[in-house]
Scaffold this active site. Structure first.
Site, PDB file in Angstrom:
ATOM      1  N   HIS A 172     -11.876  -5.269   8.236  1.00  0.00           N
ATOM      2  CA  HIS A 172     -12.587  -5.037   6.978  1.00  0.00           C
ATOM      3  C   HIS A 172     -13.804  -4.168   7.198  1.00  0.00           C
ATOM      4  CE1 HIS A 172     -10.278  -8.754   6.271  1.00  0.00           C
ATOM      5  NE2 HIS A 172     -10.065  -8.195   5.092  1.00  0.00           N
ATOM      6  N   GLU A 191       0.819  -1.225   0.000  1.00  0.00           N
ATOM      7  CA  GLU A 191       0.000   0.000   0.000  1.00  0.00           C
ATOM      8  C   GLU A 191       0.847   1.266   0.000  1.00  0.00           C
ATOM      9  OE1 GLU A 191      -0.520  -2.635   1.860  1.00  0.00           O
ATOM     10  OE2 GLU A 191      -2.414  -3.373   1.073  1.00  0.00           O
TER      11      GLU A 191
END
Lengths: 395, 370
Positions: free
Chosen positions: A199, A129
């Site tokens: 999540h 990322e």
């Protein structure tokens, strides 16, 4: 009382053995998306036989927009795809990259784009990322339109440094000589019913502390497309958070052609006179229901505002509304302490102190990591919000 | 006499024997016999001397508290910047970390603009808003404050070079300290995977802040740490070594073979930053030894003198000119006005019309334009 009610509801649902694990059971971060893809047909079939436990909200579609030309039925991920499709078609410098985006992405937002526009414009990155965002800044500063996907908002933290220290400050620290305004970062965001700790997060407030960024969160497919296209064309680095629970659940008639919805403009969805309700993303649909309940059960008239852009936010619209109603309730899924509601609350009390009839109320997630099985307790649901309205009215 | 020398050396040219260069996963190596013309030599000398004097002036101004904040000086490493620039074009791209004064100069910034940026004045290269670590010019992307964070950016810039097909490349610099950052490895992977025209250059000055390379790195063979990326290790104190190796690396990139890694073994005379005296983790003798045996400017000077490419007087003349330029720039940097208060809020966003920025209370509003 609120907690008791929630507990009662939990036990009712708990009577079904499979419920708390419905949908996706993967715990490893990378397999969740794949799990979603593979399981979705069976999920659908299960929905028909077993009633999946009720979501904490009911999606309420916008009226069909008429000003942007022909429309087509799309869910939220399809409307995102449509926006990206428009961009790739009209802007030859636009590139899309991220983990698995060439295959359509775990939430199907980039389906078909590689085949249509070529693998040099829509390509997969490794799982890195920080590298993705840094790379995106470089692509953007060199003049291309960079659209980076972070697979989940929960994974954006390795890139925090790149976003906050590099992207947000590039223009300022170079005295306007360089900027990465062509960068847009997309990331699925918010609770999904079973996402657990990694999540489900809503990290907008972390970034809201950083001048130079724009943060945008849509409530449905029509807004998603218009706001995403605005982010892409905006000359500042933008973070676009997509409520992942709405990817399939939200379906609207969405214009096929490109159109933009202005950033930093809140939208008054429903006018009212007694309480102002401010939220964004999924929570808007909770608020709309709360407004109906307040009207029916308490005879209280609520004004519902979708903030849409978290930074820089539309102070005027919110303050004008509070000046009229005298009461403000702000609700978001992220934990209450240091959440963006705190900023709104602080600003409104400075601007509207003499208009206030009751203390500003925040109904948000608890100050805990996003829980797994306790998600129904954690979520700022309609009952908690209604309770807060009662308190404000009786203050 | 001077004229004759000019004529002779223009014809003569010098052959410099290069040090041996270590290679990794490469079939060929940079040339060991190189040619430097007199004009080139004088030019390198002047640039290096300017960089050296500029840093020494900055040191002085810092100690007088005219330059404040963080300030990282480049003296000792001049051959790296000059050698690299001599082998690439100004249309190529370059990005580095916070030790950026030298590169700002070689990329086209003037001493005046750099010094005024250091003192935070209006005429600074970033309008006085960046300071020591944040300087920019065309095709020079800064000037980046976070250790290692500029490396993925460089790969992104390299993608643009490749995509636009202009046969440009990106030089992406970092230090031996940053070489241990995770994002460097993420970038190696992406750059190799997509065959990006990027030259990764590790300026190994032996100390990541106050930690020597041996104490910080499991492998100090930085040129091998790209694993699947070919590498070169060269003497970063010799401007010709750096130039020839960079030329080799640039050819490698431009021929479409993807990234290449260079380790330049160099040394900084100053501490990591101005708040580090630089003698608590290394001995004064060590610094003195480098200064006397492998100073980049002395090396070039001796080489030119021993090959009759220039006279002592002529180099002295350059020194005098350089000193004057630095003095003028320093004068400018200490008398130029500071940026006006309105600048505080400018350039936060790209915006038109101006936006309001909230001050410390709701009543003090400032305007921001870009």
């Amino acid at each position: 009382i609120t907690i008791m009610a929630a507990a009662a509801r939990f036990f009712v649902r708990g009577a079904h053995p499979k419920l708390s694990f419905s949908g996706v059971c993967a715990s490893a971060q990378r397999s969740l998306g794949a799990g979603l893809l593979k399981l979705s047909p069976s999920c659908a079939s299960r929905t028909k036989t077993h009633k999946r436990h009720a979501a904490h909200f009911t999606f309420q579609p916008d009226p069909v927009p008429t000003q942007y030309g022909p429309t087509q039925k799309m869910n939220l991920f399809q409307s995102v795809t449509s926006a990206l499709d428009n961009t790739l078609a009209s802007d030859p410098t636009a590139v899309i990259f991220g983990e698995d985006v060439a295959f359509g992405g775990v939430f199907r937002c980039t389906v078909g784009l590689r085949d249509k526009y070529g693998k040099d414009r829509v390509f997969n990155t490794p799982l890195c990322e920080q590298g993705i965002v840094g790379f995106g800044i470089g692509v953007a500063v060199a003049g291309a339109t960079a659209i980076a996907e972070i697979q989940f908002a929960d994974y954006i933290y390795p890139a925090f440094d790149q976003i906050v220290n590099e992207a947000a400050k590039y223009r300022y620290r170079s005295g306007n000589m360089f900027d990465c305004g062509n960068l847009t970062i997309r990331a699925p965001w918010g609770c999904v019913g079973h996402g657990s700790l990694y999540h489900s997060q809503s990290p907008e407030a972390f970034f809201a502390h950083c001048p130079g960024l724009k943060i945008v969160i849509p409530r449905g497919p029509v807004q998603a497309k218009g706001l995403l296209l605005s982010c892409i064309s905006d000359k500042n680095p933008c973070i676009f958070f997509e409520p992942k629970i709405l990817y399939r659940a939200a379906v609207e008639q969405v214009p096929v052609d490109a159109y933009t919805i202005p950033l930093s403009q809140a939208e008054v969805l429903q006018e009212g006179s007694d309480v102002t309700l401010v939220a964004w993303g999924t929570q808007i649909h909770v608020m709309k229901e709360v407004a109906n309940m307040a009207q029916e059960k308490l005879g209280v008239s609520c004004e519902v505002i979708d903030l849409q852009t978290i930074l820089p936010w539309d102070i005027d619209t919110v303050c004008k509304s509070v000046a009229k109603t005298g009461r403000l309730l702000i609700s978001h899924e992220a934990p209450v302490t240091g959440g963006f509601a705190a900023e709104i609350s602080s600003t409104v009390q400075e601007e509207c102190f003499l208009n206030l009839e009751a203390p500003i109320s925040r109904v948000c997630g608890y100050d805990t990591p996003f829980p797994h099985i306790f998600e129904p307790f954690y979520i700022p649901d309609k009952w908690k919000c209604l309770e807060a309205i009662k308190k404000m009215i009786n203050y | 006499k001077l004229k004759m020398l000019t004529n002779i050396s223009n014809v003569l040219r010098a052959c410099a024997q290069r040090h041996k260069c270590d290679t990794f996963k490469l079939d060929e190596a940079p040339a060991t016999q190189v040619v430097m013309t007199r004009d080139e030599g004088l030019q390198y000398y002047r640039i290096m001397q300017t960089m050296r004097r500029m840093e020494l002036k900055a040191d002085q101004l810092y100690k007088q508290k005219i330059i404040r904040g963080f300030c990282h000086l480049y003296d000792g490493q001049e051959a790296c910047a000059v050698g690299i620039e001599a082998a690439i074009n100004l249309s190529d791209h370059l990005i580095t970390a916070y030790r950026a004064h030298g590169y700002t100069y070689t990329r086209g910034g003037t001493v005046k603009e750099i010094m005024a940026e250091l003192t935070g004045r209006r005429g600074g290269i970033a309008k006085g808003k960046g300071g020591s670590m944040h300087m920019y010019t065309k095709h020079f992307y800064g000037g980046n404050g976070i250790v290692g964070a500029q490396v993925p950016l460089g790969a992104g810039v390299a993608l643009a070079c490749k995509y636009q097909g202009k046969n440009e490349l990106c030089v992406c610099l970092y230090g031996d300290g940053a070489a241990n950052q995770g994002q460097i490895f993420e970038t190696y992977n992406m750059a190799a995977l997509w065959k990006l025209p990027v030259i990764f250059i590790c300026e190994n000055n032996r100390y990541g802040m106050g930690t020597s390379v041996e104490r910080a790195a499991a492998s100090t063979d930085y040129y091998k740490r790209g694993e699947f990326i070919p590498g070169l290790r060269i003497d970063g104190m010799d401007v010709l070594c750096v130039r020839e190796a960079t030329r080799f690396a640039a050819d490698h990139c431009r021929s479409g073979k993807g990234p290449i890694l260079m380790e330049l073994q160099t040394y900084r005379y100053h501490g990591h930053s101005m708040s580090d005296p630089g003698v608590s983790y290394r001995t004064r003798e060590e610094i003195q030894e480098v200064r006397s045996k492998s100073d980049p400017i002395s090396l070039l000077k001796d080489r030119m003198l021993s090959n009759n490419m220039a006279s002592v007087e002529e180099l002295k003349e350059i020194d005098i000119e350089v000193r004057k330029e630095i003095e003028d720039a320093s004068q400018f940097a200490t008398t130029d006005p500071e940026p006006p208060l309105e600048e505080l809020c400018n350039h936060i966003y790209s915006n038109n019309p101006a936006i309001e920025v909230r001050g410390t209370n709701p009543w003090s509003k400032l305007k921001s334009v870009s």
